[in-house]
Design an enzyme around this catalytic site. Structure first.
Site, PDB file in Angstrom:
ATOM      1  N   ASN A   1      32.458  46.801  36.009  1.00  5.03           N
ATOM      2  CA  ASN A   1      33.700  47.550  36.236  1.00  5.03           C
ATOM      3  C   ASN A   1      34.826  46.888  35.430  1.00  5.03           C
ATOM      4  OD1 ASN A   1      36.329  48.085  37.396  1.00  5.03           O
ATOM      5  ND2 ASN A   1      35.288  49.140  39.045  1.00  5.03           N
TER       6      ASN A   1
ATOM      7  N   ASP B   1      38.071  47.960  35.180  1.00  4.80           N
ATOM      8  CA  ASP B   1      39.425  48.365  35.607  1.00  4.80           C
ATOM      9  C   ASP B   1      40.477  47.295  35.311  1.00  4.80           C
ATOM     10  OD1 ASP B   1      38.411  50.671  36.679  1.00  4.80           O
ATOM     11  OD2 ASP B   1      38.533  50.008  38.766  1.00  4.80           O
ATOM     12  N   HIS B   2      40.109  46.028  35.562  1.00  5.93           N
ATOM     13  CA  HIS B   2      41.133  44.988  35.492  1.00  5.93           C
ATOM     14  C   HIS B   2      41.436  44.517  34.071  1.00  5.93           C
ATOM     15  CE1 HIS B   2      41.720  45.395  39.625  1.00  5.93           C
ATOM     16  NE2 HIS B   2      40.460  45.136  39.905  1.00  5.93           N
TER      17      HIS B   2
ATOM     18  N   ARG C   1      52.160  44.958  30.728  1.00  7.33           N
ATOM     19  CA  ARG C   1      53.202  45.107  29.691  1.00  7.33           C
ATOM     20  C   ARG C   1      53.278  46.530  29.148  1.00  7.33           C
ATOM     21  NH1 ARG C   1      54.711  39.747  26.665  1.00  7.33           N
ATOM     22  NH2 ARG C   1      54.981  38.516  28.544  1.00  7.33           N
TER      23      ARG C   1
ATOM     24  N   HIS D   1      37.515  53.220  37.459  1.00  3.43           N
ATOM     25  CA  HIS D   1      38.059  54.024  38.562  1.00  3.43           C
ATOM     26  C   HIS D   1      39.367  54.645  38.075  1.00  3.43           C
ATOM     27  CE1 HIS D   1      39.289  54.015  43.143  1.00  3.43           C
ATOM     28  NE2 HIS D   1      39.451  55.196  42.575  1.00  3.43           N
TER      29      HIS D   1
ATOM     30  N   ARG E   1      42.316  55.986  39.231  1.00  2.61           N
ATOM     31  CA  ARG E   1      43.020  56.120  40.503  1.00  2.61           C
ATOM     32  C   ARG E   1      44.093  57.185  40.405  1.00  2.61           C
ATOM     33  NH1 ARG E   1      41.830  51.639  44.096  1.00  2.61           N
ATOM     34  NH2 ARG E   1      43.356  52.584  45.464  1.00  2.61           N
TER      35      ARG E   1
ATOM     36  N   ARG F   1      47.095  53.315  38.109  1.00  2.00           N
ATOM     37  CA  ARG F   1      47.649  51.956  37.990  1.00  2.00           C
ATOM     38  C   ARG F   1      46.936  51.120  36.924  1.00  2.00           C
ATOM     39  NH1 ARG F   1      45.598  49.325  43.659  1.00  2.00           N
ATOM     40  NH2 ARG F   1      46.633  51.157  44.510  1.00  2.00           N
ATOM     41  N   HIS F   2      45.717  51.497  36.567  1.00  2.00           N
ATOM     42  CA  HIS F   2      45.062  50.755  35.464  1.00  2.00           C
ATOM     43  C   HIS F   2      44.420  51.716  34.450  1.00  2.00           C
ATOM     44  CE1 HIS F   2      41.898  51.154  38.440  1.00  2.00           C
ATOM     45  NE2 HIS F   2      42.265  50.093  39.140  1.00  2.00           N
TER      46      HIS F   2
ATOM     47  N   GLU G   1      34.292  56.059  39.010  1.00  2.00           N
ATOM     48  CA  GLU G   1      34.622  56.035  40.443  1.00  2.00           C
ATOM     49  C   GLU G   1      35.805  56.962  40.640  1.00  2.00           C
ATOM     50  OE1 GLU G   1      35.624  52.110  41.601  1.00  2.00           O
ATOM     51  OE2 GLU G   1      33.680  51.303  41.084  1.00  2.00           O
TER      52      GLU G   1
ATOM     53  N   THR H   1      42.616  47.368  46.581  1.00  2.00           N
ATOM     54  CA  THR H   1      41.323  47.796  46.055  1.00  2.00           C
ATOM     55  C   THR H   1      40.668  48.670  47.121  1.00  2.00           C
ATOM     56  OG1 THR H   1      39.205  47.044  45.142  1.00  2.00           O
ATOM     57  CG2 THR H   1      40.170  45.676  46.871  1.00  2.00           C
ATOM     58  N   THR H   2      39.563  49.335  46.758  1.00  4.87           N
ATOM     59  CA  THR H   2      38.927  50.254  47.697  1.00  4.87           C
ATOM     60  C   THR H   2      38.547  49.541  48.998  1.00  4.87           C
ATOM     61  OG1 THR H   2      37.983  51.244  45.725  1.00  4.87           O
ATOM     62  CG2 THR H   2      37.161  52.050  47.830  1.00  4.87           C
TER      63      THR H   2
ATOM     64  N   GLU I   1      25.909  53.993  46.941  1.00  8.25           N
ATOM     65  CA  GLU I   1      26.284  52.609  46.639  1.00  8.25           C
ATOM     66  C   GLU I   1      26.755  52.005  47.949  1.00  8.25           C
ATOM     67  OE1 GLU I   1      28.954  51.950  43.326  1.00  8.25           O
ATOM     68  OE2 GLU I   1      29.571  50.009  44.138  1.00  8.25           O
TER      69      GLU I   1
ATOM     70  N   HIS J   1      31.073  45.682  45.326  1.00 11.25           N
ATOM     71  CA  HIS J   1      32.409  45.377  45.827  1.00 11.25           C
ATOM     72  C   HIS J   1      32.490  43.935  46.324  1.00 11.25           C
ATOM     73  CE1 HIS J   1      36.452  45.862  47.269  1.00 11.25           C
ATOM     74  NE2 HIS J   1      36.478  46.999  46.611  1.00 11.25           N
TER      75      HIS J   1
HETATM   76  N1  PXP Z   1      31.933  49.580  43.441  1.00  8.42           N
HETATM   77  C1  PXP Z   1      32.931  50.392  43.847  1.00  8.42           C
HETATM   78  C2  PXP Z   1      32.582  51.712  44.394  1.00  8.42           C
HETATM   79  C3  PXP Z   1      34.280  50.003  43.725  1.00  8.42           C
HETATM   80  O1  PXP Z   1      35.273  50.831  44.156  1.00  8.42           O
HETATM   81  C4  PXP Z   1      34.572  48.754  43.125  1.00  8.42           C
HETATM   82  C5  PXP Z   1      36.007  48.362  42.906  1.00  8.42           C
HETATM   83  O2  PXP Z   1      36.615  49.238  42.007  1.00  8.42           O
HETATM   84  C6  PXP Z   1      33.501  47.958  42.708  1.00  8.42           C
HETATM   85  C7  PXP Z   1      32.196  48.370  42.899  1.00  8.42           C
HETATM   86  C8  PXP Z   1      33.729  46.620  42.066  1.00  8.42           C
HETATM   87  O3  PXP Z   1      34.337  45.759  42.966  1.00  8.42           O
HETATM   88  P1  PXP Z   1      34.864  44.343  42.472  1.00  8.42           P
HETATM   89  O4  PXP Z   1      35.941  44.608  41.468  1.00  8.42           O
HETATM   90  O5  PXP Z   1      35.355  43.702  43.723  1.00  8.42           O
HETATM   91  O6  PXP Z   1      33.686  43.643  41.865  1.00  8.42           O
END
Ligand code: PXP
Length: 237
Positions: A7, A9-10, A18, A43, A45, A49-50, A70, A100-101, A151, A191
Site C-alpha cells: 500500500n 498511500d503514505h 507540500r 486508497h 479517500r 488526503r493522499h 481500496e 486510518t481505516t 481481507e 492492516h
Molecule cells: N488493508 C486495508 C483494507 C487497509 O485499509 C489498509 C490501510 O489503508 C491496509 C491494508 C494497510 O494497512 P497499513 O498501512 O497499516 O499497513
C-alpha cells in the site's frame, strides 16, 4: 507463502505535505514491483488526503502486477472506480476524521449498499474483495453476497497490548481464515502489520495475500536516509 500487496498511500501523504510533485506514487509503485511486490494497493479517500484520482490513472497505466483500489461505498468513488477499472476493488468502511481505516466493513448493516456496489463493480469487470473483521457472521454475509474474496482486518492483533491479547486476536484471525477458506473463499489479510508482527500471520496457510503499507514506508525512510544524505553531500561538494 502469501503474496505481498504494498500500500503506497503514505508516499502520497508525503507529497501532500507540500502539495508538490514529489514523491510520486507511480515511481514508488515501480520500485515496489521491481523488488517483489505482487500488487499495488491505494486508497482513494473521499477527502483525497493522499491519493488523487490522477494517481489512479497513472498507476493503472504503468503497473504490471495488480492494482488493488481500496474504496468506500460512496457513489462518486464507485463512479471513479468504474472509470479507472482497477484489477481489484477492496471495499472498506470510511470515516472522515479517522487517521486510518478503523475496523472492517459491517456487512450486516450495509448489506444492501454492498450488494449494489458489488454488482456495479463486477459489471465493469472489477474483482471485489471485502475488508471485514475476523468474525464468522461477517464471513457468512460475504458468502451470502456471493463475494468470493475477503481481507481480514489484522488491526486489533497488531495493536495488542500484550502477548495474551495478541494470542487471542491471532486465534480469531486463524479461525476466521480457516472458516472462510473452508467455504471456498480467497482469504487475504492486512492492516497494522509490521516487521515484528507479520511472521505469525504469514504462516497461516490459507492466507493468500498480505496488504502492508505504513510500516514499509516508515522503514523505507529509515533505510534510505543514509543514501539520501550521501547524495546531497556529494552534490554540495
Ligand atoms: N488493508 C486495508 C483494507 C487497509 O485499509 C489498509 C490501510 O489503508 C491496509 C491494508 C494497510 O494497512 P497499513 O498501512 O497499516 O499497513
Amino acid at each position: 507463502m502469501p503474496k505481498l500487496g504494498v500500500n503506497i498511500d503514505h508516499i502520497a501523504t508525503l507529497r501532500e505535505v507540500r502539495h508538490g510533485k514529489e514523491p510520486q506514487p507511480v515511481f514508488a509503485a515501480l520500485i515496489c514491483e521491481a523488488n517483489g511486490a505482487d500488487s499495488i494497493v491505494v486508497h482513494l479517500r473521499e477527502d483525497r488526503r493522499h491519493i488523487k484520482e490522477t494517481d489512479l490513472y497513472l498507476l493503472k497505466k504503468v503497473i504490471k502486477t495488480k492494482l488493488n483500489l481500496e474504496m468506500s461505498l460512496a457513489k462518486d468513488i464507485v463512479k471513479i472506480a468504474s472509470r479507472v477499472k482497477p484489477d481489484q476493488a477492496t471495499l472498506v468502511p470510511e470515516r472522515r476524521q479517522e487517521l486510518t481505516t478503523e475496523g472492517g466493513l459491517d456487512l450486516i448493516s450495509n448489506f444492501r449498499k454492498v450488494k449494489e456496489t458489488v454488482k456495479i463493480l463486477n459489471s465493469e469487470g472489477i474483482n471485489v474483495s471485502l475488508f471485514i473483521d475476523p468474525d464468522k457472521r461477517q464471513i457468512d454475509m460475504a458468502k451470502k453476497l456471493s463475494v468470493n474474496m475477503i481481507e481480514l482486518h489484522t488491526g486489533r492483533y497488531a495493536e495488542a497490548k500484550n502477548i495474551k491479547e495478541q494470542d487471542r486476536y491471532y486465534n480469531e484471525i486463524l479461525e476466521s481464515a480457516n472458516y472462510a477458506s473452508s467455504l471456498g473463499m480467497v482469504v487475504n489479510a492486512g492492516h497494522g502489520l509490521d516487521y515484528y508482527n507479520v511472521s505469525r500471520i504469514a504462516k497461516i496457510k490459507v492466507i493468500e495475500e498480505l496488504n502492508i503499507g505504513y510500516s514499509i514506508v516508515c522503514r523505507a525512510v529509515i533505510v534510505g536516509l543514509a543514501c539520501a544524505v550521501k547524495e546531497m553531500k556529494a552534490l554540495i561538494q
